[in-house]
Design a protein around this motif. Sequence first.
Motif, PDB file in Angstrom:
ATOM      1  N   UNK A   1       9.562  -7.277   1.454  1.00 50.98           N
ATOM      2  CA  UNK A   1      10.692  -7.801   2.224  1.00 50.98           C
ATOM      3  C   UNK A   1      10.681  -7.290   3.659  1.00 50.98           C
ATOM      4  N   UNK A   2      10.871  -8.206   4.590  1.00 52.94           N
ATOM      5  CA  UNK A   2      10.925  -7.943   6.034  1.00 52.94           C
ATOM      6  C   UNK A   2       9.586  -7.506   6.621  1.00 52.94           C
ATOM      7  N   UNK A   3       8.507  -7.681   5.879  1.00 52.32           N
ATOM      8  CA  UNK A   3       7.195  -7.268   6.395  1.00 52.32           C
ATOM      9  C   UNK A   3       6.826  -8.017   7.666  1.00 52.32           C
ATOM     10  N   UNK A   4       7.284  -9.270   7.801  1.00 49.88           N
ATOM     11  CA  UNK A   4       6.893 -10.096   8.945  1.00 49.88           C
ATOM     12  C   UNK A   4       7.492  -9.607  10.259  1.00 49.88           C
ATOM     13  N   UNK A   5       8.509  -8.741  10.187  1.00 49.68           N
ATOM     14  CA  UNK A   5       9.098  -8.189  11.410  1.00 49.68           C
ATOM     15  C   UNK A   5       8.922  -6.675  11.486  1.00 49.68           C
ATOM     16  N   UNK A   6       8.223  -6.107  10.520  1.00 48.14           N
ATOM     17  CA  UNK A   6       8.103  -4.647  10.436  1.00 48.14           C
ATOM     18  C   UNK A   6       7.099  -4.093  11.443  1.00 48.14           C
ATOM     19  N   UNK A   7       7.372  -2.875  11.866  1.00 50.75           N
ATOM     20  CA  UNK A   7       6.422  -2.134  12.694  1.00 50.75           C
ATOM     21  C   UNK A   7       5.448  -1.342  11.834  1.00 50.75           C
ATOM     22  N   UNK A   8       5.941  -0.900  10.671  1.00 52.22           N
ATOM     23  CA  UNK A   8       5.126  -0.099   9.763  1.00 52.22           C
ATOM     24  C   UNK A   8       5.301  -0.608   8.332  1.00 52.22           C
ATOM     25  N   UNK A   9       4.236  -0.490   7.551  1.00 50.75           N
ATOM     26  CA  UNK A   9       4.254  -0.821   6.135  1.00 50.75           C
ATOM     27  C   UNK A   9       3.993   0.440   5.325  1.00 50.75           C
ATOM     28  N   UNK A  10       4.804   0.658   4.311  1.00 51.83           N
ATOM     29  CA  UNK A  10       4.583   1.753   3.380  1.00 51.83           C
ATOM     30  C   UNK A  10       3.708   1.196   2.254  1.00 51.83           C
ATOM     31  N   UNK A  11       2.424   1.509   2.308  1.00 52.30           N
ATOM     32  CA  UNK A  11       1.427   0.873   1.441  1.00 52.30           C
ATOM     33  C   UNK A  11       0.895   1.870   0.422  1.00 52.30           C
ATOM     34  N   UNK A  12       0.890   1.433  -0.832  1.00 50.12           N
ATOM     35  CA  UNK A  12       0.293   2.228  -1.904  1.00 50.12           C
ATOM     36  C   UNK A  12      -1.062   1.632  -2.252  1.00 50.12           C
ATOM     37  N   UNK A  13      -2.103   2.463  -2.244  1.00 54.02           N
ATOM     38  CA  UNK A  13      -3.460   1.964  -2.488  1.00 54.02           C
ATOM     39  C   UNK A  13      -4.242   2.963  -3.337  1.00 54.02           C
ATOM     40  N   UNK A  14      -5.244   2.435  -4.035  1.00 48.18           N
ATOM     41  CA  UNK A  14      -6.101   3.303  -4.841  1.00 48.18           C
ATOM     42  C   UNK A  14      -7.225   3.851  -3.978  1.00 48.18           C
ATOM     43  N   UNK A  15      -7.362   5.178  -3.997  1.00 45.36           N
ATOM     44  CA  UNK A  15      -8.394   5.840  -3.210  1.00 45.36           C
ATOM     45  C   UNK A  15      -9.419   6.559  -4.086  1.00 45.36           C
ATOM     46  N   UNK A  16      -9.195   6.570  -5.403  1.00 45.72           N
ATOM     47  CA  UNK A  16     -10.158   7.168  -6.337  1.00 45.72           C
ATOM     48  C   UNK A  16     -10.184   6.299  -7.598  1.00 45.72           C
ATOM     49  N   UNK A  17     -11.333   5.686  -7.876  1.00 44.04           N
ATOM     50  CA  UNK A  17     -11.469   4.794  -9.030  1.00 44.04           C
ATOM     51  C   UNK A  17     -12.000   5.498 -10.269  1.00 44.04           C
ATOM     52  N   UNK A  18     -12.274   6.804 -10.183  1.00 44.84           N
ATOM     53  CA  UNK A  18     -12.906   7.521 -11.290  1.00 44.84           C
ATOM     54  C   UNK A  18     -11.911   8.338 -12.101  1.00 44.84           C
ATOM     55  N   UNK A  19     -10.617   8.087 -11.927  1.00 42.55           N
ATOM     56  CA  UNK A  19      -9.596   8.904 -12.579  1.00 42.55           C
ATOM     57  C   UNK A  19      -9.452   8.544 -14.056  1.00 42.55           C
ATOM     58  N   UNK A  20      -8.867   9.471 -14.832  1.00 38.89           N
ATOM     59  CA  UNK A  20      -8.656   9.242 -16.259  1.00 38.89           C
ATOM     60  C   UNK A  20      -7.391   8.425 -16.511  1.00 38.89           C
TER      61      UNK A  20
END
Length: 387
Positions: free
Chosen positions: A161-180
């Motif tokens: 929501x409101x991403x189209x007018x946002x200055x910053x996005x709080x983004x969750x991403x995977x940075x390690x694919x080898x986890x249990x």
Amino acid sequence: MDFGLSEEHEAFRDIAHRWVESEVPKSWARELEADEHNYPFALWDKFTEAGFHGIGIPEEYGGQGGDVQMQMVLARELARSLGGLAWIWGITSFAGSKSIGIYGTEEQKRKYLPDIATGKLKAAIAFTEPSGGTDLLGGMRTTAERTDGGWLVSGEKIWSSSAHVADRLLVLARTDKTVEKKHQGLTLFWMPAQQEGVKITPLAKLGMRSMGSCTVHMENAFVADEDVLGTPDKAWYTLLPTLNNERIMVGAFCLGVIDGVLEDALSYMKERKAFGKVIGQFQALQHYVADIATMRTTTELLMNYAAWKMTTGQECGLESNMVKLVASENANKSADLGIQILGGMGYSAETDMQRYWRDSRLWRIGPITNEMVRNGIAESLGLPRSF
């Protein structure tokens, strides 16, 4: 045990109530919400002028101060008139002040919190993915790879929501694919929204129309190391306390909707006449408003309890889930009864009941479905995980 509002909170509630009546009346909220293609910058500016973006941000970072209960007082009063458009304030309050304010570094706090407090910075949350929905962790496809001085993020988010007018996005991403386990190996990024590699597309939807909800497509979008929030690969542990805050805030918004529904229902019942008498004399309709009033008090007690536990530093995961569940269902049921009380006018875009119903319907789905909330509550009682 007293978890009610203090004198300070009561005084702030009176101020916020008068401000809403004067600055953001329901008639204006209807106009704003109906304009699906234009973000209500005028509403954002009014929040800025009133200093509301600074609620919950310490004074040392340019904010107004105030605890969780103070934020909930404001959320409730805003939603009484604005309904779901109150989330325009809430998004940046959560994504910015709560996230950075809780687990940001001192440098991040000093860099970003003053701009958030003064309305110079808008933020949006980019967690949900098209393939995941409620299964946020299992459906996580967005990844981030290390590069010189930072990270390159690729993937797609939805309902931001409101991403189209946002200055910053709080983004969750995977940075390690080898986890249990699925909750491991995730990192939280404070990503610049307007940059190469980020494409944002608004989505048509049922309610909260002018606020805008979007898909966010990222292809090698750069985030500097200094804009990683918390410890890389440990984001889920960091996020949990703020998710509790978000669910309590949803409860406050829902409570404000119930306030608005009850106001409008009583006003209409005292004026509308049928069969030679005001409809407020009809027993069936009296039962409807009695139910709405009872749902309001039930919601208020639970929300104040959850907010009190969070403010006093107690574990409140169970209570925040419960208040989100109860508040969203009570708000949507209240709005539905409100439509029934007003009859044809309740279905009309000239009144607010339909807007309250459309907006509150979302909160039964997000930020987590009520079915998943019930799963969590049952698991907390010692039952096996059902998913």
